[in-house]
Design an enzyme around this catalytic site. Sequence first.
Site, PDB file in Angstrom:
ATOM      1  N   LEU A 153       3.253  -3.408  -6.398  1.00 53.76           N
ATOM      2  CA  LEU A 153       3.752  -2.930  -7.684  1.00 53.76           C
ATOM      3  C   LEU A 153       4.098  -1.451  -7.633  1.00 53.76           C
ATOM      4  CD1 LEU A 153       1.162  -4.644 -10.072  1.00 53.76           C
ATOM      5  CD2 LEU A 153       3.539  -5.314  -9.716  1.00 53.76           C
ATOM      6  N   GLY A 156       1.500   5.235  -3.822  1.00 56.41           N
ATOM      7  CA  GLY A 156       1.326   6.669  -3.998  1.00 56.41           C
ATOM      8  C   GLY A 156       0.453   7.243  -2.905  1.00 56.41           C
ATOM      9  N   GLY A 157      -0.021   8.460  -3.126  1.00 58.44           N
ATOM     10  CA  GLY A 157      -0.856   9.113  -2.131  1.00 58.44           C
ATOM     11  C   GLY A 157      -2.185   8.415  -1.932  1.00 58.44           C
ATOM     12  N   GLY A 159      -2.627   5.057  -1.953  1.00 53.03           N
ATOM     13  CA  GLY A 159      -2.477   3.748  -1.322  1.00 53.03           C
ATOM     14  C   GLY A 159      -1.488   2.904  -2.110  1.00 53.03           C
ATOM     15  N   CYS A 160      -1.674   1.583  -2.074  1.00 57.42           N
ATOM     16  CA  CYS A 160      -0.756   0.659  -2.739  1.00 57.42           C
ATOM     17  C   CYS A 160      -1.448  -0.082  -3.876  1.00 57.42           C
ATOM     18  CB  CYS A 160      -0.202  -0.361  -1.743  1.00 57.42           C
ATOM     19  SG  CYS A 160       0.934   0.339  -0.528  1.00 57.42           S
ATOM     20  N   LYS A 175      -5.654  -2.115  -6.722  1.00 53.26           N
ATOM     21  CA  LYS A 175      -5.330  -0.873  -6.031  1.00 53.26           C
ATOM     22  C   LYS A 175      -6.173  -0.778  -4.762  1.00 53.26           C
ATOM     23  CE  LYS A 175      -5.152   3.118  -8.307  1.00 53.26           C
ATOM     24  NZ  LYS A 175      -5.611   4.376  -8.979  1.00 53.26           N
ATOM     25  N   ASP A 272      -5.466  14.895 -14.363  1.00 54.87           N
ATOM     26  CA  ASP A 272      -4.285  14.423 -13.628  1.00 54.87           C
ATOM     27  C   ASP A 272      -3.354  13.641 -14.552  1.00 54.87           C
ATOM     28  OD1 ASP A 272      -2.708  14.291 -11.375  1.00 54.87           O
ATOM     29  OD2 ASP A 272      -3.678  12.506 -10.561  1.00 54.87           O
TER      30      ASP A 272
END
Length: 445
Positions: A153, A156-157, A159-160, A175, A272
């Site tokens: 889906l 990013g930094g 992982g997936c 995740k 964040d």
Amino acid sequence: MKLLLLIPIWVFSFPLFIAFTEARPEPLISSISGPVLSPESKPISPISATLKAVAPGLQENRVEEHQGLDKKMLIPLVVASTVLCAIILSLFCFWIYRKSNSRNFDPKSKQSSGLTLGKFNSLRMTGKKGSVSVIEYHLLESATNNFKESNILGEGGFGCVYKARFDDNFLAAVKRLDSGRQDAEREFENEVDLLSKIRHSNIVSLLGYCINGDTRFLVYELMQNGSVETQLHGPSHGSALTWHLRMKIALDAARGLEYLHENCNPPMIHRDIKSSNILLDSNFNAKLSDFGLAVIAGAQNKNNIKLSGTLGYVAPEYLLDGKLTDKSDVYAFGVVLLELLIGRKPVEKMAPAQCQSIVTWAMPQLTDRSKLPNIVDPVIRNTMDLKHLYQVAAIAVLCVQPEPSYRPLITDVLHSLTPLVPVRLGGALRVAEPAPSAGPNPSSH
């Protein structure tokens, strides 16, 4: 529930006890006369008197025989009772042992076990990480088709993220955290710890987690419309997001932040906030996600917390001086609001070695009413009331002020946005339903 295990024992032993008691022979004299009397009592029946006269000593012999049989029956009853007590005691000790083990279970074992994933309710963990479902690794493998690339889906930094389909077509997002990334373990533990304690309609729900060797997995509710970043800067370039939907997204995100800043005890700083961490469900309800960097307000200082965040969203006082407060989240929220308004990324490359911030570029035009309509995202340009546009621009300008004390509290932002969002989308604005048309009506403003 454990005590229900004792029911079959009692059900089994009760007929046995009845059988023992019914097996006792009735004295012959009782079939002829009334109940056996004490030795001092005299028979009151003529038949008994006759028997005593004909066969003296017969009654005494039978009474002695009856007492002997009672003694023989007493031994099996004592043995059966002893065995039964031993079984009950063993079951009780086993129950205590299991209960003690469940309390001392270590979630950092080589591979977590537990939940057979029905609806994430079969097993609940209790401890310092609150109440979180532990999911077996093989269930994640099966649900993601062995983490097939077509199920990704996002990436990013960290992982997936994979789309997962469990039993009964239950959908979720998995995740997988990159085990080689620095601070991955700390962020994993932080997210599990915080999200296990948070329940809010504008914060994504953590359904469970899994530990398999050095790899960590987090399982969330599935957000069908992805992130705000994907919607704005992906292939659709914001075409699915109308003006009112964008204001609803901003309002939802503000509600989530207000919960963290004002209603959590102790208060939390997300640290964040960015468009990729604001997720959208099937109805475009926005929810904050990714709490790996979140901290408790007041517990941080320059010495014990590492500077973290995403370029373009980090507040200047945090970037330069390491000063982190809830106003740092407000600054990042202001950048997201500018993204929704203008449709540009927070940082854009102008030349090979030069980047430009959306704040730096937009600030002079946000305060100029003649220029403001020209920088609005073309997808929504001329589709909103200009007064509402000026109000949103003013909110964004206040949120991204360089000086933290000039920025509003997120509660003030929330109160300012609520009148700009239609009632049907969770706001307070009452608008007439537009007549069906082929496209937006430029003259509606």
